[in-house]
Scaffold this active site. Structure first.
Site, PDB file in Angstrom:
ATOM      1  N   GLN A 106      -0.534   7.160  -6.551  1.00  0.00           N
ATOM      2  CA  GLN A 106      -1.527   8.023  -6.119  1.00  0.00           C
ATOM      3  C   GLN A 106      -1.701   9.118  -6.993  1.00  0.00           C
ATOM      4  O   GLN A 106      -0.760   9.910  -7.223  1.00  0.00           O
ATOM      5  CB  GLN A 106      -1.651   8.479  -4.825  1.00  0.00           C
ATOM      6  CG  GLN A 106      -1.367   7.228  -3.610  1.00  0.00           C
ATOM      7  CD  GLN A 106      -0.434   7.733  -2.400  1.00  0.00           C
ATOM      8  OE1 GLN A 106       0.516   8.428  -2.528  1.00  0.00           O
ATOM      9  NE2 GLN A 106      -1.166   7.447  -1.202  1.00  0.00           N
ATOM     10  N   LYS A 154      -6.772   7.110  -6.400  1.00  0.00           N
ATOM     11  CA  LYS A 154      -6.661   8.684  -6.441  1.00  0.00           C
ATOM     12  C   LYS A 154      -5.649   8.842  -5.255  1.00  0.00           C
ATOM     13  O   LYS A 154      -5.021  10.159  -5.409  1.00  0.00           O
ATOM     14  CB  LYS A 154      -7.864   9.174  -6.395  1.00  0.00           C
ATOM     15  CG  LYS A 154      -8.870   8.979  -7.593  1.00  0.00           C
ATOM     16  CD  LYS A 154     -10.219   9.748  -7.332  1.00  0.00           C
ATOM     17  CE  LYS A 154     -11.252   9.510  -8.453  1.00  0.00           C
ATOM     18  NZ  LYS A 154     -12.373  10.234  -8.584  1.00  0.00           N
ATOM     19  N   ALA A 209      -5.669   8.522  -0.445  1.00  0.00           N
ATOM     20  CA  ALA A 209      -6.516   8.732   0.424  1.00  0.00           C
ATOM     21  C   ALA A 209      -6.107  10.026   1.652  1.00  0.00           C
ATOM     22  O   ALA A 209      -6.938   9.872   2.428  1.00  0.00           O
ATOM     23  CB  ALA A 209      -6.663   7.480   0.931  1.00  0.00           C
ATOM     24  N   ARG A 236      -0.867  -0.943  -8.844  1.00  0.00           N
ATOM     25  CA  ARG A 236      -2.186  -0.395  -8.496  1.00  0.00           C
ATOM     26  C   ARG A 236      -2.331   1.162  -8.668  1.00  0.00           C
ATOM     27  O   ARG A 236      -1.536   1.784  -8.065  1.00  0.00           O
ATOM     28  CB  ARG A 236      -2.762  -0.710  -7.172  1.00  0.00           C
ATOM     29  CG  ARG A 236      -3.945  -0.108  -6.674  1.00  0.00           C
ATOM     30  CD  ARG A 236      -4.188  -0.359  -5.179  1.00  0.00           C
ATOM     31  NE  ARG A 236      -3.977  -1.652  -4.630  1.00  0.00           N
ATOM     32  CZ  ARG A 236      -3.728  -2.101  -3.352  1.00  0.00           C
ATOM     33  NH1 ARG A 236      -3.509  -1.082  -2.385  1.00  0.00           N
ATOM     34  NH2 ARG A 236      -3.735  -3.462  -3.126  1.00  0.00           N
ATOM     35  N   ASP A 295       0.799  -1.275   0.164  1.00  0.00           N
ATOM     36  CA  ASP A 295      -0.041  -0.027  -0.043  1.00  0.00           C
ATOM     37  C   ASP A 295       0.852   1.146  -0.069  1.00  0.00           C
ATOM     38  O   ASP A 295       2.013   1.208   0.440  1.00  0.00           O
ATOM     39  CB  ASP A 295      -0.883  -0.030   1.289  1.00  0.00           C
ATOM     40  CG  ASP A 295      -2.212  -0.956   1.081  1.00  0.00           C
ATOM     41  OD1 ASP A 295      -2.312  -1.351   0.092  1.00  0.00           O
ATOM     42  OD2 ASP A 295      -2.756  -0.929   2.325  1.00  0.00           O
TER      43      ASP A 295
END
Ligand code: FAD
Length: 307
Positions: free
Chosen positions: A165, A187, A189, A184, A136
Site C-alpha cells: 500500500q 494506494k 484503503a 499488487r 490482500d
C-alpha cells in the site's frame, strides 16, 4: 483514507448494525449492490467472471468477509474458496481468474499459524486448478504478519501475489524487498495514523510513483491497482521507459468502478484484471466503495427513490 466528513459518516454507517439491516432488507438497494458485488453465491460470481472474460478482462475473486474471530467461520471461508476454484476449473475459467484472500477472513486474528494453514489449502487448490492466489493487505497492524505468511506460502507456491500500500511509509522498502516477485501496488484503503502513513493524498501519489518505478525496474510481475487516471498514465509511460511489454505487468480495477476505462485499456492490449467481490457479507465492502466517491452516494440515493 478518510479525508472528509461524508466519508467518515459513511464509514461509521458501515459499522452500524441498524443501518446494515435497513440497507440489506430494502429491495431497492439490490441494483446498487449488484453494481459493485457479483452476487452472494459461487454461481453468480462465476457467471460475472465469464462475462468479464468474454470482454477481454481477467479477474481476481474475493469471497467477502474479514476480521473473523471464529474458527468455524474461517473454515466456511476456506470452503467457499475451494468450491469457487473447483467451479472456475470446471467451466474453463481458471486460466483467466485467480483469487484474492484476506488473511483476517481465514483466522489471522485468532492465530497466525491457522491463517497460514488455511491459506495454504487455498493455494494448493488454486495450483491444482491452474491458477494463483494474491494475499490482500489489510490495516498496518497486520502488515508484518501478512508478509511472514506470504514468505511461507511462497516456499511452496512462489507465484503467490503480495499487496503493498503506497500510503504506508514503510512501503518503498517493502517494494525493494519484493521487487522480483508478483506484487499488487495500491494506494491503501484503511484509516491509518500519520505515524505510519502519508495523510496528504499528493504524498501518497508521489510514493505510488516511487514504488511503481522500483517494481517496474525489478524482475517481478507488477500489478497496478488504481482507478486514478494520472497514475494509469504515469505507469504506462514508466513501463515503456523500463522496456516492459504489455504482458509484463497489469492494471487492476474494482468491479463496477470505471468499467469503460477497464475495457479501453484492454482494447489497447493491456492486461486488465478486475477485482470481483462476492458473498453474503457485502455490506461493509459496499459502504467503503460509496465512501470513496460522492458520485457513488448520489447513484445509491437515486436508486432508492427511483422505484
Ligand atoms: P483514488 O485517489 O481513490 O481515486 C482516483 C480516481 O479514481 C477518482 O478521482 C475517480 O475518478 C476514480 N475512482 C476511485 N474510486 C472510485 C469509485 N469507488 N467509484 C468511481 N470512481 C472511482 N486496498 C488495500 O488496502 N488492500 C488491498 O489489498 C487492496 N486491494 C485492491 C485491489 C484492487 C484490484 C483495487 C483496484 C484496489 C484495491 N485496494 C486495496 C483499494 C485501494 O487501496 C484504494 O482504496 C482504491 O483503489 C481507491 O484508490 P485509487 O488508486 O483508485 O485512487
Amino acid at each position: 483514507m478518510i479525508v472528509n466528513p461524508l466519508r467518515s459518516l459513511i464509514l461509521a454507517a458501515a459499522g452500524n448494525e441498524a443501518v446494515r439491516r435497513a440497507v440489506a432488507s430494502a429491495p431497492v438497494s439490490r441494483d446498487v449492490v449488484r453494481r459493485f458485488v457479483a452476487g452472494e453465491t459461487v454461481a453468480s460470481a462465476v457467471e460475472v467472471t465469464g462475462d468479464l472474460v468474454e470482454d477481454g478482462l481477467r479477474v481476481t475473486l474475493d469471497y467477502l468477509g474479514e476480521d473473523t474471530t471464529d474458527r468455524a467461520r474461517a473454515e466456511r471461508t476456506v470452503q467457499a474458496y475451494l468450491a469457487l476454484l473447483d467451479r472456475l476449473h470446471d467451466v474453463g475459467l481458471a486460466a483467466d481468474a485467480e483469487v484474492s484472500v484476506k488473511l483476517s477472513a481465514v483466522g489471522q486474528a485468532l492465530d497466525e499459524r491457522l491463517a497460514l494453514d488455511n491459506a495454504s489449502r487455498v493455494c494448493a487448490a488454486a495450483e491444482q486448478c491452474g491458477t494463483t492466489v494474491t494475499l490482500d493487505m489489510e490495516d498496518h497492524t497486520t502488515t508484518d504478519s501478512t508478509l511472514r505468511v506470504l514468505a511461507e506460502l511462497r516456499r511452496a507456491w512462489p507465484d503467490t501475489g503480495a499487496v503493498l500500500q503506497a500510503y504506508l511509509r514503510r512501503t518503498l522498502d517493502d517494494c525493494v524487498a519484493l521487487a522480483g516477485t508478483r506484487v499488487r501496488l495500491c494506494k491503501g484503503a484503511y484509516a491509518e495514523p500519520a505515524s505510519v502513513a502519508f495523510v496528504d493524498p499528493h504524498e501518497v501519489d508521489l510514493n505510488y510513483v516511487r514504488c511503481a518505478n522500483v517494481l517496474l525496474g525489478g524482475g517481478g510481475y507488477p500489478m497496478f491497482a488504481t482507478h486514478d487516471p494520472r497514475l494509469v498514465e504515469i505507469v504506462g509511460e514508466r513501463s515503456r521507459w523500463y522496456g516492459r511489454s504489455v504482458e509484463d505487468f497489469e492494471f487492476q480495477m474494482l468491479y463496477g468502478v470505471r468499467p469503460t476505462e477497464q475495457r479501453r485499456l484492454a482494447a489497447e492490449g493491456h492486461v486488465v484484471r478486475v477485482y470481483v467481490p462476492f458473498g453474503e457479507q457485502w455490506y461493509g465492502y459496499l459502504m467503503r466503495r460509496l465512501a470513496e466517491r460522492p458520485a457513488n452516494v448520489a447513484f445509491f440515493l437515486r436508486s432508492l427513490v427511483s422505484r
